[in-house]
Each structure stands twice: as structure tokens, then as C-alpha cells.
Scaffold this motif. Structure first.
Motif, PDB file in Angstrom:
ATOM      1  N   HIS A   1       8.376 -29.211 -23.027  1.00 53.43           N
ATOM      2  CA  HIS A   1       8.073 -30.622 -23.332  1.00 53.43           C
ATOM      3  C   HIS A   1       7.576 -30.691 -24.765  1.00 53.43           C
ATOM      4  CE1 HIS A   1       4.977 -34.132 -22.750  1.00 53.43           C
ATOM      5  NE2 HIS A   1       6.055 -34.543 -23.412  1.00 53.43           N
TER       6      HIS A   1
ATOM      7  N   LEU B   1      15.473 -33.781 -32.481  1.00 55.62           N
ATOM      8  CA  LEU B   1      15.164 -34.523 -31.264  1.00 55.62           C
ATOM      9  C   LEU B   1      14.871 -35.990 -31.571  1.00 55.62           C
ATOM     10  CD1 LEU B   1      12.927 -31.917 -29.413  1.00 55.62           C
ATOM     11  CD2 LEU B   1      15.329 -32.467 -28.947  1.00 55.62           C
TER      12      LEU B   1
ATOM     13  N   ALA C   1      16.778 -39.345 -30.184  1.00 56.20           N
ATOM     14  CA  ALA C   1      16.074 -40.499 -29.614  1.00 56.20           C
ATOM     15  C   ALA C   1      16.454 -41.785 -30.342  1.00 56.20           C
ATOM     16  CB  ALA C   1      14.569 -40.265 -29.658  1.00 56.20           C
TER      17      ALA C   1
ATOM     18  N   ILE D   1      13.767 -38.483 -23.486  1.00 56.52           N
ATOM     19  CA  ILE D   1      15.031 -37.845 -23.136  1.00 56.52           C
ATOM     20  C   ILE D   1      14.721 -36.709 -22.171  1.00 56.52           C
ATOM     21  CG2 ILE D   1      17.017 -36.534 -23.950  1.00 56.52           C
ATOM     22  CD1 ILE D   1      16.779 -38.003 -26.610  1.00 56.52           C
TER      23      ILE D   1
ATOM     24  N   ASN E   1      12.626 -30.858 -21.151  1.00 52.12           N
ATOM     25  CA  ASN E   1      13.546 -30.067 -20.352  1.00 52.12           C
ATOM     26  C   ASN E   1      12.852 -29.826 -19.019  1.00 52.12           C
ATOM     27  OD1 ASN E   1      14.839 -27.734 -19.091  1.00 52.12           O
ATOM     28  ND2 ASN E   1      15.955 -27.509 -21.009  1.00 52.12           N
TER      29      ASN E   1
ATOM     30  N   ARG F   1       7.166 -40.901 -28.367  1.00 50.05           N
ATOM     31  CA  ARG F   1       8.422 -40.532 -27.721  1.00 50.05           C
ATOM     32  C   ARG F   1       8.345 -39.067 -27.294  1.00 50.05           C
ATOM     33  NH1 ARG F   1      12.865 -42.496 -31.972  1.00 50.05           N
ATOM     34  NH2 ARG F   1      11.542 -41.193 -33.298  1.00 50.05           N
ATOM     35  N   HIS F   2       9.271 -38.673 -26.389  1.00 51.94           N
ATOM     36  CA  HIS F   2       9.169 -37.350 -25.789  1.00 51.94           C
ATOM     37  C   HIS F   2      10.551 -36.782 -25.503  1.00 51.94           C
ATOM     38  CE1 HIS F   2       4.835 -38.001 -24.631  1.00 51.94           C
ATOM     39  NE2 HIS F   2       5.240 -39.256 -24.747  1.00 51.94           N
ATOM     40  N   PHE F   3      10.644 -35.455 -25.606  1.00 53.28           N
ATOM     41  CA  PHE F   3      11.787 -34.721 -25.057  1.00 53.28           C
ATOM     42  C   PHE F   3      11.250 -33.777 -23.992  1.00 53.28           C
ATOM     43  CE2 PHE F   3      14.421 -31.021 -24.576  1.00 53.28           C
ATOM     44  CZ  PHE F   3      15.683 -31.574 -24.421  1.00 53.28           C
TER      45      PHE F   3
ATOM     46  N   SER G   1      22.489 -32.342 -23.424  1.00 55.07           N
ATOM     47  CA  SER G   1      21.912 -33.230 -24.436  1.00 55.07           C
ATOM     48  C   SER G   1      22.655 -34.548 -24.369  1.00 55.07           C
ATOM     49  CB  SER G   1      22.030 -32.610 -25.834  1.00 55.07           C
ATOM     50  OG  SER G   1      23.304 -32.874 -26.395  1.00 55.07           O
TER      51      SER G   1
END
Length: 271
Positions: free
Chosen positions: A181, A159, A163, A171, A192, A188-190, A141
Motif C-alpha cells: 500500500h 502511480l 490515478a 487504485i 495491491n 490518493r492511494h495505490f 494495472s
């Protein structure tokens, strides 16, 4: 050996490939790089943990350098580079730590001094621009290299805090070994991105990486790639790595590092 580029400038792209957790799986790495190039990506990034789990850790470095892969320093790379006492994996269960110690000691003893020195200089994070998106690449992270961010237990609120705190629209992380996802507020997005080094605990022997593209909205594609997993299993056995590791490669089901899994992710596996 190429010196890792200093993360001073912010490169701009439209289409990139991002992988995590090579785990010494040189066969999967070559297959991923070949696949990514066929897809016309402009750059390939690796989010760290080059060694661990698999055989012959030094074999991953030639394809990384040949393809110009931009790497981060994962917890494993930090530990091997600095010859620390353990892998800093973040496990708490005795059985998980037992197998982590076996993996780490093998990787440390079979990584050359030149490659250890190279890993010491890798950056902990990188940034890029993907179209209009500010992208932050990290290992676990943005706040801790070995933090496990699981889909079932990581809140959207947290999350979005990451951000905000790190001024990122996207991220990208790895470390857990399972891709996912999530869309956040404000486009915005996270993400893995998954790992290359071992299957995803779903009964399949393939690995996964991610292709991200700004078209102009962000598009995230998780790409499965098959490789010669039976050859990898033979190499692991020849190096006398635990049969539990070999079974994971051959069956697609995790047999170790299970206690760290949250309940939902644990139920998805066999054990």
C-alpha cells in the motif's frame, strides 16, 4: 449460473473486502469469504485469476456465486475463457514459463465449458465509491491486465500518473502475489491487495486479502487468514501437479515464478 453484472452503475459502500488471485485454492477462498462476512463488509470483490497453480479449478465457482462475489477478468480468466494458447502471465524467463504452461494446461482442461463462458463475460475493471473516494479495481494495472507493479520498482510519480489518467482516488490491483500500500498526493492511494491462492514468499502458509473502509478517511487493513493448506497439498499431489507447487503451499516459500521478482522482493524469499 449467474450472469456477471454489467459494470454500468457505480455502487457506494463504506466497507468492502477485496481479494486477488484465487489460483484454484477453493479452501482459501471459503476461509476468506467466511472471515470477510464476520467483519461485516458490505461487498466482496475479486480482482481476477480464479484458476492456476492449484487443483480442481471448478470448485471455486460455487462459493463465488453463493457469496455474490463481484469478479474481474484477470489474464488467466481471459485465456481460459477464450481457450488461448497460454496464460498471458507476462513471464519472460524460460523456467517461469515452463511452470506457467503446466499450470495453464491443467487449469484449461479442468475448467468446465459453462465456467469458461462465464469468465469470458467478466469485466476488465470495476469502479465503486467508498465514502468520498473514487475507487478503480483492476487486475495488473489500469493500462495492462498483466502488468507487474512491484513495491520496490514502481515509482510514486507513475502511480500518480495512473490515478490522474484514470480519474481515481484509489487504485486496487493484484497480479504480483505480494501485497503493498502506498499513499499518494491529494489523499490518493495505490493498494495491491495480495492473493488468496498461494502464500506470500515469506515462510508463512497463510494468505492475505484487504479490507478497505472510509471512516471518513481511507483505512486499509491487510488480513492474514489460515486455512487447511495440508489438505490443499494432498489434493495437488493427487492431481499430479508439480511438487514445486506443493512445496510452496507447505512451506510458504515460492519455488517457481521467481525470475520475475525484482531484487528486493527476491532477497526476501528463500530461493
Amino acid at each position: 449460473m449467474p450472469t456477471p453484472p454489467a459494470p454500468t452503475a457505480t455502487p457506494e459502500y463504506r466497507r468492502v473486502a477485496v481479494c486477488g488471485g484465487v489460483y484454484s485454492n477453493h479452501l482459501a477462498l471459503v476461509a476468506a469469504l467466511d472471515d470477510a462476512r464476520r467483519r461485516g463488509v458490505e461487498a466482496v470483490y475479486c480482482l481476477g485469476d480464479l484458476g492456476a497453480f492449484g487443483p480442481h479449478p471448478d470448485r471455486v465457482f460455487p462459493p463465488l456465486h453463493e457469496h455474490g462475489v463481484l469478479c474481474l477478468q484477470g489474464n488467466y480468466d481471459n485465456s481460459v475463457g477464450h481457450e488461448k494458447a497460454d496464460c498471458q502471465c507476462g513471464y519472460t524467463d524460460p523456467r517461469d514459463n515452463h511452470f506457467a504452461r503446466i499450470s495453464y494446461e491443467y487449469t484449461l482442461h479442468n475448467t468446465s465449458p459453462a465456467h469458461r463462458a462465464w469468465m469470458r463475460e467478466l469485466p476488465a475493471e470495476r469502479r465503486l465509491l467508498l465514502g468520498r473516494y473514487r475507487v478503480l479495481l483492476c487486475h495488473g494495472s489500469p493500462r495492462r491486465v498483466n502488468e507487474f507493479l512491484w513495491e520496490s520498482t514502481t515509482s510514486t510519480h507513475f502511480l500518480e500518473h495512473l490515478a490522474d489518467a484514470h480519474q481515481a482516488d484509489v487504485i486496487l490491483a493484484t497480479h504480483t502475489g505480494i501485497k503493498w500500500h502506498r499513499r499518494l498526493s491529494g489523499d490518493r492511494h495505490f493498494v495491491n491487495v495480495g492473493v488468496l491462492g498461494r502464500p506470500e514468499n515469506d515462510g508463512r502458509t497463510c494468505f492475505w486479502y484487504a479490507v478497505l473502509e472510509a471512516v471518513p478517511e481511507l483505512r486499509v487493513e491487510f488480513v492474514p487468514v489460515e486455512y487447511d493448506h495440508e489438505r490443499l497439498a494432498r489434493e495437488m499431489r493427487a492431481e499430479k501437479l508439480p511438487e514445486e507447487f506443493v512445496a510452496t503451499v507447505l512451506t510458504g516459500w515460492w519455488t517457481t515464478c521467481l525470475e520475475i521478482l525484482p531484487a528486493k522482493e527476491r532477497r526476501a524469499g528463500r530461493y
